[in-house]
Every structure is written in C-alpha cells, then in structure tokens.
Design a protein around this motif. Structure first.
Motif, PDB file in Angstrom:
ATOM      1  N   SER A  88       0.826  -1.209   0.000  1.00 21.20           N
ATOM      2  CA  SER A  88       0.000   0.000   0.000  1.00 21.20           C
ATOM      3  C   SER A  88       0.862   1.262   0.000  1.00 21.20           C
ATOM      4  O   SER A  88       0.510   2.266  -0.640  1.00 21.20           O
ATOM      5  CB  SER A  88      -0.948   0.005   1.206  1.00 21.20           C
ATOM      6  OG  SER A  88      -0.237   0.124   2.430  1.00 21.20           O
ATOM      7  N   ALA A  91       2.061   1.695  -3.598  1.00 12.96           N
ATOM      8  CA  ALA A  91       0.968   2.170  -4.451  1.00 12.96           C
ATOM      9  C   ALA A  91       0.708   3.653  -4.208  1.00 12.96           C
ATOM     10  O   ALA A  91       0.482   4.424  -5.156  1.00 12.96           O
ATOM     11  CB  ALA A  91      -0.296   1.344  -4.183  1.00 12.96           C
ATOM     12  N   HIS A  92       0.765   4.062  -2.955  1.00 13.95           N
ATOM     13  CA  HIS A  92       0.556   5.474  -2.606  1.00 13.95           C
ATOM     14  C   HIS A  92       1.672   6.345  -3.184  1.00 13.95           C
ATOM     15  O   HIS A  92       1.402   7.433  -3.716  1.00 13.95           O
ATOM     16  CB  HIS A  92       0.503   5.626  -1.087  1.00 13.95           C
ATOM     17  CG  HIS A  92       0.416   7.052  -0.626  1.00 13.95           C
ATOM     18  ND1 HIS A  92      -0.732   7.797  -0.708  1.00 13.95           N
ATOM     19  CD2 HIS A  92       1.361   7.879  -0.086  1.00 13.95           C
ATOM     20  CE1 HIS A  92      -0.498   9.020  -0.249  1.00 13.95           C
ATOM     21  NE2 HIS A  92       0.764   9.086   0.140  1.00 13.95           N
ATOM     22  N   ALA A  94       3.471   5.816  -5.840  1.00 11.44           N
ATOM     23  CA  ALA A  94       3.296   5.917  -7.287  1.00 11.44           C
ATOM     24  C   ALA A  94       2.159   6.871  -7.631  1.00 11.44           C
ATOM     25  O   ALA A  94       2.279   7.705  -8.546  1.00 11.44           O
ATOM     26  CB  ALA A  94       3.034   4.533  -7.879  1.00 11.44           C
ATOM     27  N   ALA A  95       1.035   6.770  -6.903  1.00 13.55           N
ATOM     28  CA  ALA A  95      -0.113   7.641  -7.158  1.00 13.55           C
ATOM     29  C   ALA A  95       0.229   9.099  -6.857  1.00 13.55           C
ATOM     30  O   ALA A  95      -0.192  10.015  -7.575  1.00 13.55           O
ATOM     31  CB  ALA A  95      -1.306   7.181  -6.315  1.00 13.55           C
ATOM     32  N   GLU A  96       0.998   9.305  -5.808  1.00 16.50           N
ATOM     33  CA  GLU A  96       1.385  10.661  -5.419  1.00 16.50           C
ATOM     34  C   GLU A  96       2.260  11.301  -6.496  1.00 16.50           C
ATOM     35  O   GLU A  96       2.132  12.496  -6.798  1.00 16.50           O
ATOM     36  CB  GLU A  96       2.134  10.618  -4.084  1.00 16.50           C
ATOM     37  CG  GLU A  96       2.291  11.960  -3.412  1.00 16.50           C
ATOM     38  CD  GLU A  96       2.922  11.840  -2.034  1.00 16.50           C
ATOM     39  OE1 GLU A  96       4.026  11.255  -1.950  1.00 16.50           O
ATOM     40  OE2 GLU A  96       2.323  12.320  -1.056  1.00 16.50           O
ATOM     41  N   ILE A  98       2.217  10.666  -9.741  1.00 15.10           N
ATOM     42  CA  ILE A  98       1.349  11.022 -10.865  1.00 15.10           C
ATOM     43  C   ILE A  98       0.543  12.274 -10.552  1.00 15.10           C
ATOM     44  O   ILE A  98       0.376  13.163 -11.395  1.00 15.10           O
ATOM     45  CB  ILE A  98       0.412   9.838 -11.205  1.00 15.10           C
ATOM     46  CG1 ILE A  98       1.225   8.667 -11.760  1.00 15.10           C
ATOM     47  CG2 ILE A  98      -0.657  10.257 -12.201  1.00 15.10           C
ATOM     48  CD1 ILE A  98       0.440   7.396 -11.916  1.00 15.10           C
ATOM     49  N   ALA A  99       0.046  12.373  -9.311  1.00 10.95           N
ATOM     50  CA  ALA A  99      -0.744  13.539  -8.898  1.00 10.95           C
ATOM     51  C   ALA A  99       0.092  14.812  -8.970  1.00 10.95           C
ATOM     52  O   ALA A  99      -0.398  15.868  -9.407  1.00 10.95           O
ATOM     53  CB  ALA A  99      -1.288  13.329  -7.492  1.00 10.95           C
ATOM     54  N   SER A 143       1.724  -4.291  -5.524  1.00  6.60           N
ATOM     55  CA  SER A 143       1.459  -2.840  -5.524  1.00  6.60           C
ATOM     56  C   SER A 143       1.263  -2.304  -6.931  1.00  6.60           C
ATOM     57  O   SER A 143       0.654  -1.245  -7.117  1.00  6.60           O
ATOM     58  CB  SER A 143       2.624  -2.098  -4.869  1.00  6.60           C
ATOM     59  OG  SER A 143       3.753  -2.059  -5.734  1.00  6.60           O
ATOM     60  N   ALA A 145       3.310  -0.875  -8.613  1.00  7.09           N
ATOM     61  CA  ALA A 145       4.037   0.394  -8.687  1.00  7.09           C
ATOM     62  C   ALA A 145       5.404   0.154  -9.332  1.00  7.09           C
ATOM     63  O   ALA A 145       6.009  -0.891  -9.112  1.00  7.09           O
ATOM     64  CB  ALA A 145       4.219   0.984  -7.286  1.00  7.09           C
TER      65      ALA A 145
END
Length: 307
Positions: A88, A91-92, A94-96, A98-99, A143, A145
């Motif tokens: 997790s 994954a966070h 990687a998402a951060e 992109i954001a 993940s 990621a």
C-alpha cells in the motif's frame, strides 16, 4: 553598542567567511533531486511500537544525510491501519508522483512525464534472507508500482564497526584496540548470530572476518533460525580454546522472532550484546543503497573508526 546601521565604531565587524577554493574545498552538501523516487524502508517481522520507533530513527538518519529525501516505511506484516503494508505504501508513492505531475501540468508548468521508479525499496536486513526478500518482491508486484529493490545492507565494514560498538557497550570488547586498557569481561570468542539459514551464515562470515580483525579474537557465524546452530558454534569455539564467549547479533532487530535470540544465548551459555538497532551506520547504509540505485552519489566510504 550597536547602531541601527551596524556595530558601533571600534567594534569588530563579522564578515562572511570566503568560500574555500582549491582541491581541499569542502564539497557542497548533496540534496535529493526534485521529483526523485521515494525511499521506502521495508520492515520485516511483527509490527510493533518498538519496530516503528526503530524504523523512524533509521529514516531520520537517512534524511539528515540527504536533505529533501522523501522517505516512507512499509511493513511486510502490516495491517494498513496503524502499520501500512509495503504494497500500500508503494501504491501510494506511485499515485502521489502522478498527482504531482498532473498538478504541475494544470498550472501551466512544463514538466516531463514521470519515468523510472517511483520508489526504491530498501530491506531493513543486515544479511540475506531469501524468504523475506521473496516476500518483499511479491509486495512490490502486488502494488503494481514501478519500484526497484536494493540488496540487503551487508556485508559491509560499517556493520563490523556497529557490531564492535554493540559488544563494547555490553562490556564484552574493548572500545578501541589501540587504547592500553583491558575489559575484564571481554570475550575471547564471538558467535555472530544471524537469521536466513546457511546463505545468511555464509554472508555473515565476511563481516565476521572484519570483526575478528578489529577484535583480534576468533569469530564464527551461526543461524538463529537453525535449531542448535548457535550452541554448536559455541562448542566449536570452546574446543579451539576460547573460554569466554559472547554472541554478537548480526541483526537489525525486527527480522528475528521474539524470544529466539534469548533462547539461543541461554542454550549456548554465552553473554550477548544488543542487536544493531538504529546504529547510525544502518541509516547511512540504507541511504547508500538508495542513492547508488538512483546514481545520486557514490556508496558509503568503506570502513570507519570506533570512537
């Protein structure tokens, strides 16, 4: 007295120190590049407040060495509540990333699309443990990621230094071989206790040779997770003439099951030092693994002195 425009007449004025030039000039401090991958510390073992405190201290050491470092902690046996799982956290991260990219584009900044790893995963392990490393790999896959996994922290001369310090803190070795004093309880034989089976024992032997050179006493490695291994190695040392033995845990701490070290030490009839824990070398080696993976800076210098 000082005046609004500066020091009063006759008082010395502190001038800025000129920048040192030449080959002895102090290097500029390295900082984390903008947008660099996150450092994710993979913590094995059952999560606890103690393991979290240890991991946070390791991360703090790494951040102090590399300002601007984005460092996170993921637990192999986390619960995604109090102790976030490694998957997790990745994954966070990687998402951060992109954001941040999309936010920069939204305000009109010219930014390149993210490429390369979103995170570099560093196992909090002094030596190899194929079972734990395989679980870390699975967590990275789960993940989804883009992340890179580094090697474990050892063998390394800095870990031999850390082991020496832990033994000296327990009164089982002299702090500095060059000083002309003795420690009455100093061990004349060391069992280097690790986890990870035979592979870990072989790898620990390299650090053991470095420790033996520092202490000028025999050092032999044993696996805590192989029944009777520590006691067997202790008997070998006694058979070769060592009478006062000590166990040096070649462990950061969280990777060993509760009670396993104490039981092995009791069975072998030895004194024991503490695990490596958050000794500064651990944080520096974690950072070294991260920086080397990203090509930010060369690895930690080989070797150091015990103070």
């Amino acid at each position: 007295m000082s005046t609004p425009t500066g020091p009063a007449s006759g008082l010395p004025v502190r001038m800025p120190r000129p920048r040192q030039s030449g080959r002895h000039r102090r290097p500029e401090p390295v900082v984390a590049p903008e947008g660099a991958a996150a450092l994710v510390l993979a913590v094995p073992g059952t999560p606890s407040s103690a393991s979290r405190s240890l991991a946070e201290e390791v991360i703090s050491i790494a951040r102090s060495e590399l300002p601007g470092l984005n460092a996170l902690i993921g637990y192999l046996d986390g619960d995604d509540a109090e102790y976030p799982t490694l998957a997790s956290v990745l994954a966070h991260a990687a998402a951060e990333r992109i954001a941040r990219f999309e936010q920069a584009k939204a305000v009109g900044r010219e930014v390149a699309e993210p490429e390369g790893p979103a995170a570099v995963v560093v196992p909090l392990l002094a030596g190899p443990d194929s079972t734990l490393v395989q679980r870390i790999r699975r967590a990275i896959e789960d993940s989804q990621a883009p992340a890179e996994l580094t090697d474990v922290l050892g063998p390394h001369p800095l870990l031999a230094e850390a082991l020496h310090v832990r033994l000296s803190e327990a009164g089982l070795a002299r702090a500095d071989r060059a000083r002309l004093f003795t420690v009455a309880t100093a061990a004349d034989g060391i069992v280097l206790a690790t986890v990870g089976g035979e592979e870990a024992v072989q790898a620990a032997g390299i650090t053991g040779m470095l420790l033996a050179a520092r202490l000028a006493v025999p050092v032999m490695a044993a696996a805590l997770d192989v029944e009777g291994s520590v006691a067997s190695i202790a008997e070998q040392l006694r058979g070769s003439g060592s009478l006062q033995l000590a166990v040096a845990p070649y462990l950061v701490g969280p990777e060993v099951a509760d009670g396993l070290l104490d039981a092995a030490v009791k069975e072998a009839g030895c004194a024991s030092a503490e695990p490596l824990g958050a000794y500064p070398a651990i944080g520096k080696l974690v950072l070294s693994m991260y920086m080397t993976t990203l090509g930010i800076a060369p690895e930690v210098a080989q070797g150091a002195q015990v103070h």
